[in-house]
Design a protein around this motif. Structure first.
Motif, mmCIF file in Angstrom:
data_model
loop_
_atom_site.group_PDB
_atom_site.id
_atom_site.type_symbol
_atom_site.label_atom_id
_atom_site.label_comp_id
_atom_site.label_asym_id
_atom_site.label_seq_id
_atom_site.Cartn_x
_atom_site.Cartn_y
_atom_site.Cartn_z
ATOM 1 N N CYS A 97 49.068 43.550 36.925
ATOM 2 C CA CYS A 97 47.686 43.078 36.487
ATOM 3 C C CYS A 97 46.652 44.390 35.984
ATOM 4 O O CYS A 97 46.885 45.469 35.987
ATOM 5 N N CYS A 123 43.991 45.527 38.647
ATOM 6 C CA CYS A 123 44.584 46.469 40.036
ATOM 7 C C CYS A 123 45.846 46.846 39.725
ATOM 8 O O CYS A 123 46.380 47.734 40.819
ATOM 9 N N CYS A 151 48.070 37.138 40.143
ATOM 10 C CA CYS A 151 47.953 38.360 41.007
ATOM 11 C C CYS A 151 47.683 38.144 42.525
ATOM 12 O O CYS A 151 46.354 37.468 42.847
ATOM 13 N N THR A 188 46.880 40.098 45.005
ATOM 14 C CA THR A 188 45.791 40.926 45.101
ATOM 15 C C THR A 188 44.558 40.562 44.863
ATOM 16 O O THR A 188 43.634 40.410 45.677
ATOM 17 N N CYS A 189 44.174 40.266 43.436
ATOM 18 C CA CYS A 189 43.068 39.641 43.008
ATOM 19 C C CYS A 189 42.915 38.038 43.190
ATOM 20 O O CYS A 189 41.826 37.642 43.252
ATOM 21 N N LYS A 228 46.066 35.463 35.619
ATOM 22 C CA LYS A 228 45.622 36.374 34.779
ATOM 23 C C LYS A 228 46.076 36.107 33.288
ATOM 24 O O LYS A 228 47.274 35.510 33.047
HETATM 25 ZN ZN LIG Z 1 45.120 42.001 40.395
#
Ligand SMILES: [Zn+2]
Ligand SMILES: [Zn+2]
Length: 74
Positions: free
Chosen positions: A34, A37, A54, A56-57, A61
């Motif tokens: 990513c 992050c 991602c 986490t996000c 992407k």
């Molecule tokens: Zn991310």
């Protein structure tokens, strides 16, 4: 111009179902990270196209911004 270069010898990788370096006689896996992050992205295959997500996000992407690395497959 190719973006798929061996991380060891920087020669162009061949595709034989996986990325293969003839000079190193090694296979590599392309892993995306990513741009925000730096977490490892999950590759999603849809309709013949690869998308990178991602976790986490929690969003897809854009391929142009992803940092790709090649990890050796044993
Ligand atoms: Zn991310
Ligand atoms: Zn190589």
């Amino acid at each position: 111009m190719s973006e798929n270069l061996c991380p060891v010898c920087e020669k162009e990788l061949e595709w034989d179902g996986q990325y293969h370096c003839m000079a190193c006689d090694a296979h590599y896996k392309k892993v995306g990270f990513c741009p925000e992050c730096n977490a490892e992205l999950e590759k999603l295959q849809a309709c013949g196209a690869a998308n990178y997500f991602c976790n986490t996000c929690n969003e897809l992407k854009s391929k142009s911004k992803i940092n790709f690395k090649f990890n050796k497959i044993d």
